[in-house]
Design a protein around this motif. Structure first.
Motif, short mmCIF file in Angstrom:
data_model
loop_
_atom_site.label_atom_id
_atom_site.label_comp_id
_atom_site.label_asym_id
_atom_site.label_seq_id
_atom_site.Cartn_x
_atom_site.Cartn_y
_atom_site.Cartn_z
N CYS A 91 0.83 -1.21 0.00
CA CYS A 91 0.00 0.00 0.00
C CYS A 91 0.86 1.25 0.00
O CYS A 91 0.55 2.23 -0.69
CB CYS A 91 -0.95 0.00 1.19
N VAL A 92 1.93 1.23 0.77
CA VAL A 92 2.83 2.39 0.78
C VAL A 92 3.48 2.56 -0.58
O VAL A 92 3.59 3.67 -1.10
CB VAL A 92 3.90 2.22 1.89
N THR B 128 1.25 4.30 -3.05
CA THR B 128 1.04 5.73 -2.83
C THR B 128 2.25 6.57 -3.20
O THR B 128 2.13 7.78 -3.36
CB THR B 128 0.67 6.03 -1.36
#
Length: 84
Positions: free
Chosen positions: A79-80, A83
């Motif tokens: 997820c990081v 982003t």
């Protein structure tokens, strides 16, 4: 009697590689933490702290690399990365 106190040991710093080697020796199980500390002239408390921290780091890595339903079955690291 006051003059007979032990002088405190000077604070030393150790590389992460050295700490990892000491932790590995302790986790193999053939020698106790106390014996490893004595063999390398370290305090038993410091060695126990290194072993405890290594255990916590391993647990954190295991938990943080586990996919989560709330993240769409992705790991937090994935997820990081999305982003960035």
């Amino acid at each position: 009697m006051e003059n007979m106190r032990k002088k405190p040991r000077p604070r030393l710093s150790f590389t992460p590689e050295f700490k990892a080697e000491i932790v590995d020796l302790c986790q193999r199980g053939d020698r106790s933490v106390g014996q490893v500390a004595k063999d390398f002239d370290l305090t038993e408390t410091a060695v126990r702290d290194w072993v405890r921290q290594a255990d916590l780091d391993a647990l954190a890595a295991r938990l943080n690399n586990r996919p989560r339903k709330c993240l769409g079955y992705r790991t937090p690291a994935q997820c990081v990365a999305l982003t960035l």
